[in-house]
Design an enzyme around this catalytic site. Structure first.
Site, short mmCIF file in Angstrom:
data_model
loop_
_atom_site.label_atom_id
_atom_site.label_comp_id
_atom_site.label_asym_id
_atom_site.label_seq_id
_atom_site.Cartn_x
_atom_site.Cartn_y
_atom_site.Cartn_z
N TYR A 206 0.91 -1.21 0.02
CA TYR A 206 -0.02 -0.16 -0.14
C TYR A 206 0.94 1.20 0.04
O TYR A 206 0.80 2.14 -0.77
CB TYR A 206 -1.02 0.02 1.30
N LYS B 286 1.22 3.77 -3.09
CA LYS B 286 0.82 5.23 -3.00
C LYS B 286 1.77 6.22 -3.15
O LYS B 286 1.73 7.30 -3.79
CB LYS B 286 0.00 5.50 -1.81
#
Ligand SMILES: NC(=O)c1ccc[n+]([C@@H]2O[C@H](COP(=O)([O-])OP(=O)(O)OC[C@H]3O[C@@H](n4cnc5c(N)ncnc54)[C@H](O)[C@@H]3O)[C@@H](O)[C@H]2O)c1
Length: 277
Positions: free
Chosen positions: A188, A192
């Site tokens: 994640y 990102k």
């Protein structure tokens, strides 16, 4: 001639492609664009759900909106998405790179697979393929068309966790042994942060071709999460609450329209103040 502020948000005649368009926030992005008069293609691996969501948008706003089954990890599929969009609407003006994998919880007697020590290579590859490679491929294929026409915008949907590290303490469950404790997976953060890097790269690459590229970093949206988890998370947020799913729409409208005509390469953080603490 100077346009009024309202006119700068007008998207009449513009065509947007939204990846992951059948998901929770993808539909909200489409609503924002449709409300301002724009047309949308909701590109999603789940084509049926995308078309169902598109029908709702058409009905509510009376603008053109189509669902299209696309696997953004597959270059041919992305090329098909561009062909469909140009065939249907004759043009494309906006790309919203929104799709991502929402990993499911997996625990076995070996431990919790979200943890770095056990994180499966295959899971790493799957999540990077959608979150990063997919955004690259869509930017390559659709961005090239925007650059050719010398006009357009790309909006990447990052996260507050594209700016700060996850606070793994909020995912802990009282009483579980260490190796069973859930964490926010490494993918994640990498996806990102990577999207914000892609934003900066593309923004300068196509700056002289009339293509603007920005990202937003939304904070977590309230969606029936566990009460104790919400309390731990909202303790980290100055405004003391999670986001509602409609609180990013105006920011999307701003960044995909001429309202942000002098903005490129920026990451707009919308997180109730979380990254300030
Ligand atoms: N919901 C939140 O709290 C939150 C917070 C910050 C950032 N975000 C980001 O916003 C974006 C949207 O989040 P969401 O909550 O709507 O997620 P979601 O899971 O509801 O939607 C994601 C969509 O992507 C689609 N998808 C998955 N793989 C695909 C592929 N290979 N090709 C095409 N489509 C594919 C899925 O089918 C799904 O419809 C994501 O990038 C997410 O990381 C969400």
């Amino acid at each position: 001639v100077s346009l009024g502020v309202r006119d700068r948000f007008d998207l009449t005649g513009r065509v947007a492609v939204i990846t992951g368009g059948a998901g929770l926030l993808g539909v909200r992005h489409a609503e924002a664009i449709a409300e301002l008069g724009g047309s949308c293609v909701l590109a999603d691996i789940d084509g049926d759900r995308a078309e169902a969501r598109a029908a709702e948008v058409r009905e509510r706003f009376g603008t053109a909106c189509r669902g299209f089954a696309t696997d953004i990890t597959d270059p041919e599929s992305v090329q098909g998405l561009l062909s469909f969009t140009l065939g249907e609407f004759g043009r494309v003006d906006i790309l919203v790179n929104n799709a991502a994998i929402n990993p499911k919880r997996e625990v076995s007697d070996r431990g919790n697979f979200s943890r770095l020590e056990l994180f499966p290579l295959e899971q790493w590859q799957t999540e990077l393929a959608v979150g990063l490679t997919g955004a690259f491929l869509c930017s390559q294929v659709i961005g090239t068309e925007l650059a050719r026409r010398e006009s357009g915008v790309i909006l990447n949907i990052a996260s507050d966790l594209g700016v700060i590290a996850p606070d793994q303490r909020i995912y802990r469950e009282e009483g579980l042994p260490e190796d069973q404790q859930q964490v926010k997976p490494v993918t994640y953060s990498v996806v990102k942060h990577g999207l914000i890097g892609l934003t900066r790269y593309l923004s300068t690459y196509w700056a002289d071709r009339g293509v603007r590229v920005n990202s937003i970093s939304p904070g977590g949206v309230a969606a029936d999460q566990d009460e104790a988890f919400v309390k731990r998370l909202t303790n980290l947020i100055p405004m003391g609450r999670m986001a509602r799913d409609d609180e990013y729409k105006a920011a999307v409208a701003f960044l995909v329209s001429d309202a942000s005509s002098y903005m490129t390469g920026t990451n707009l953080v919308i997180d109730g103040g979380r990254t300030v603490w």
